[in-house]
Motif scaffolding. Structure first.
Motif, PDB file in Angstrom:
ATOM      1  N   LEU A  53       0.802  -1.222   0.000  1.00 22.33           N
ATOM      2  CA  LEU A  53       0.000   0.000   0.000  1.00 22.33           C
ATOM      3  C   LEU A  53       0.837   1.277   0.000  1.00 22.33           C
ATOM      4  O   LEU A  53       0.301   2.357  -0.244  1.00 22.33           O
ATOM      5  N   VAL A 109      -1.091   3.987  -2.598  1.00 20.96           N
ATOM      6  CA  VAL A 109      -2.185   4.461  -1.749  1.00 20.96           C
ATOM      7  C   VAL A 109      -1.729   5.510  -0.749  1.00 20.96           C
ATOM      8  O   VAL A 109      -2.331   6.577  -0.615  1.00 20.96           O
ATOM      9  N   ARG A 144     -10.418   4.114   0.217  1.00 23.97           N
ATOM     10  CA  ARG A 144      -9.353   3.649  -0.665  1.00 23.97           C
ATOM     11  C   ARG A 144      -8.464   2.609   0.009  1.00 23.97           C
ATOM     12  O   ARG A 144      -8.106   1.592  -0.588  1.00 23.97           O
ATOM     13  N   VAL A 145      -8.105   2.857   1.270  1.00 25.18           N
ATOM     14  CA  VAL A 145      -7.227   1.930   1.977  1.00 25.18           C
ATOM     15  C   VAL A 145      -7.921   0.599   2.238  1.00 25.18           C
ATOM     16  O   VAL A 145      -7.340  -0.472   2.051  1.00 25.18           O
ATOM     17  N   ALA A 178      -8.080  -1.425  -0.846  1.00 29.01           N
ATOM     18  CA  ALA A 178      -6.763  -1.956  -1.179  1.00 29.01           C
ATOM     19  C   ALA A 178      -6.406  -3.136  -0.276  1.00 29.01           C
ATOM     20  O   ALA A 178      -5.825  -4.127  -0.732  1.00 29.01           O
TER      21      ALA A 178
END
Length: 249
Positions: free
Chosen positions: A150, A154, A191-192, A195
């Motif tokens: 990540l 990200v 988003r995290v 992911a």
């Protein structure tokens, strides 16, 4: 040899190496800086070598810095009560525990007066962390791989915009903490978490939406991560007591 000069971006040749003169100073530390319009930056980017281009706009930069609750004056009874008050339980626990597997707590800030928030998510998983030595090692390897995957696609842009996250494996499960400016924090959390859900240790490149990693590449990444964990476990006895206590959070 001389260093290549940057293209002028202020129409007057700029300061050293083509940069604009630093004609302003930051309030707190007096650091010199300059402001340049986006149009000038775009014109300058047209003179860059082929294959070199400015990054796209950062989607996490905030523009709303309003406080959700007014800051209380210090040295007052209301300030002390707000600081010591426990979070309010919004859902779960008690009679509702049998109806929902989730518990939600919230505490609004009236002490620090910053347009920022913290969100902590604890996933209670019996198979993670403390079931046995094998599950603990496998969980930590997953955590190292996930953070590694990540970092570039990200976390980098978000870190530049004042957002961040922390991923830990504890004796009770997986804990993810998000922090940063209120306005962009929901998009960052989304988003995290997406992911993390997409992360596959056998194909770590899939997180960024790129091509699938080859078997040799994935194996090399895994060996590097395994070495990091081997060093962490090997240095356990030399760590501080508070770091030992983290294993029982």
């Amino acid at each position: 040899p001389t260093a290549p000069a940057a293209p002028p971006i202020n129409g007057k040749g700029g300061g050293a190496r083509g940069f604009p003169a630093l004609d302003r100073r930051e309030f707190w530390y007096g650091t010199p800086y300059a402001t340049v319009s986006t149009a000038k930056l775009l014109r300058a980017s047209s003179k860059l070598p082929p294959g070199v281009e400015p990054p796209p706009p950062n989607p996490f930069i905030p523009s709303d810095f309003a406080l959700r609750a007014p800051k209380l004056p210090p040295d007052t009874g209301a300030f002390s009560r707000a600081l010591a008050a426990p979070p309010n339980r919004l859902m779960g626990g008690g009679d509702e525990e049998a109806k929902s597997a989730w518990r939600f707590y919230y505490k609004g800030d009236q002490v620090f007066g910053q347009p920022k928030a913290f969100l902590t998510v604890l996933l209670s998983l019996a198979s993670v962390g403390s079931l046995n030595a094998k599950s603990a090692v496998a969980s930590k390897l997953w955590r190292i791989g996930a953070v590694d995957a990540l970092t570039s696609p990200v976390a980098y842009d978000a870190a530049l915009a004042g957002l961040g996250y922390d991923l830990e494996v504890t004796a009770r499960g997986i804990r993810v903490t998000f922090f940063g400016y209120n306005e962009r924090l929901p998009a960052y959390v989304d988003r995290v978490t997406k992911a993390l859900r997409a992360f596959d240790p056998a194909n770590p490149g899939a997180v960024s939406g790129g091509a699938a990693s080859g078997a040799a590449s994935a194996a090399a990444v895994f060996e590097r991560q395994k070495e990091l964990l081997r060093r962490e476990v090997g240095s356990f006895d030399s760590k501080q007591p508070y770091e030992h206590a983290k294993y029982w959070e």
